[in-house]
Design a protein around this motif. Structure first.
Motif: not given
Length: 353
Positions: A264-269, A292-294
């Motif tokens: 996960l590279t996108g930051v969620s609102p 799953v890794v940020g």
């Protein structure tokens, strides 16, 4: 000199103002700013939704996606006048934590780091800036038109490193990768996937504009179908999620091949809710040994990896990521989203164009 400054969450937060020429301190080098990339993080800083001002100030110099040319460097620094350079964004915390003490400041554990143009330190959106040589990275001289893509490429380089390290917990031989989102991070993630010899697929909602052709010209496949169908058809070994949108995030987690990895590279609102079958998702992840890794930010190692990736890429393809070049006196326009935008860039030095 002139600089783009931000007074967050004010009526007119962005301003191009005159500032004194910076005076390098002992061991620092002076850099002439050439270009500044603008991304979603910068827009969050402008709105006051992210970051922090330098202590005792109501504004900061904007920008963390830098490109400059060395004007003056200390003897023995490894840099000379004329070198093309990019400045690293993050600085380790002064304590430091264990990660920062080992040069892994992108993984800071106590949050006391600073970030130029974001948190507690002026950015690179000026016609001149100073930097410690140990936080500057040299670029190939031929990248003067596209070197401003270095910082987002460093973020992607770290993401791929994280994927490979997690995969290395056992036998790991990925063949197919799906990148969700065809913004700068997504396109650069696809580029680094192709450089690794993988079968790359990119999912985005835009059927028109420059993105489909860019993905095809990279040798990858472009998709606009519903993500559930794409995941079912592809069963990718790796997903690089670059949208931050809730549904793609959870569909990606549920749809990889066994022993799949989602980065996960996108930051969620915050505040957006969807219904998720958490039990089924947990069951799939556990029974298939999924991970799953940020991943966010980058350290010096990743910047150097990014420099190598950009030098190996097709420069004309990279230049297509930069969809607008805005002169410094109209810098405010670069922060407004426009139809067809991928990466807007502010030209700090028009003579360099």
């Amino acid at each position: 000199m002139r600089a783009v400054t931000v007074t967050p969450d004010s009526d007119d937060p962005l301003e191009v103002r005159e500032l004194p020429e910076p005076d390098p301190g002992p061991g620092e080098m002076l850099v002439r700013g050439l270009a500044l990339g603008v991304c979603g993080t910068d827009r969050e800083v402008v709105s006051g939704g992210h970051g922090a001002l330098p202590e005792g100030r109501e504004w900061l110099v904007a920008g963390h996606e830098s490109l400059g040319r060395v004007s003056r460097a200390p003897e023995g620094s490894g840099f000379v006048g004329g070198d093309l350079v990019v400045g690293v964004v993050r600085r380790p915390d002064p304590v430091p934590c264990g990660a920062c003490a080992r040069g892994e400041f992108d993984m800071c554990r106590n949050g006391r780091f600073t970030e130029r143009g974001i948190k507690g330190a002026d950015g690179y959106g000026a016609q001149a800036w100073v930097i410690e040589p140990e936080y500057a990275v040299k670029l190939d001289a031929g990248l003067k038109r596209v070197g401003v893509l270095m910082e987002p490429t460093s973020v992607v380089a770290k993401a791929w490193e994280q994927i490979e390290r997690v995969g290395g917990r056992s036998w790991f031989d990925p063949q197919r990768v799906l990148v969700t989102g065809a913004g700068p991070i997504g396109l650069l993630a696809a580029l680094l996937g192709k450089q690794r010899g993988l079968d790359v697929h990119v999912l985005d909602r835009h059927a028109e504009g420059p993105k489909p052709a860019m993905v095809r010209d990279l040798g990858a496949e472009y998709h606009t179908e519903d993500i559930e169908r794409v995941m079912s058809d592809l069963a990718p070994d790796v997903v690089v999620e670059a949208t931050g949108a809730a549904r793609p995030v959870f569909e990606a987690m549920a749809g990889t091949s066994p022993y799949g990895i989602v980065c996960l590279t996108g930051v969620s609102p915050s505040g957006r809710r969807i219904t998720v079958d958490a039990g089924s998702l947990n069951r799939d992840i556990v029974l298939e040994n999924d991970a799953v890794v940020g991943s966010v930010n980058a350290n010096l190692r990743h910047y150097r990896q990014a420099a190598e990736a950009l030098a190996a890429a097709d420069e004309q393809w990279l230049e297509r990521i930069i969809t607008r070049r805005v002169p410094l006196d109209r810098a405010v326009e670069a922060f407004d989203r426009q139809s067809g935008d991928i990466k807007p860039v502010i030209a700090l030095d028009p003579s360099a164009e």
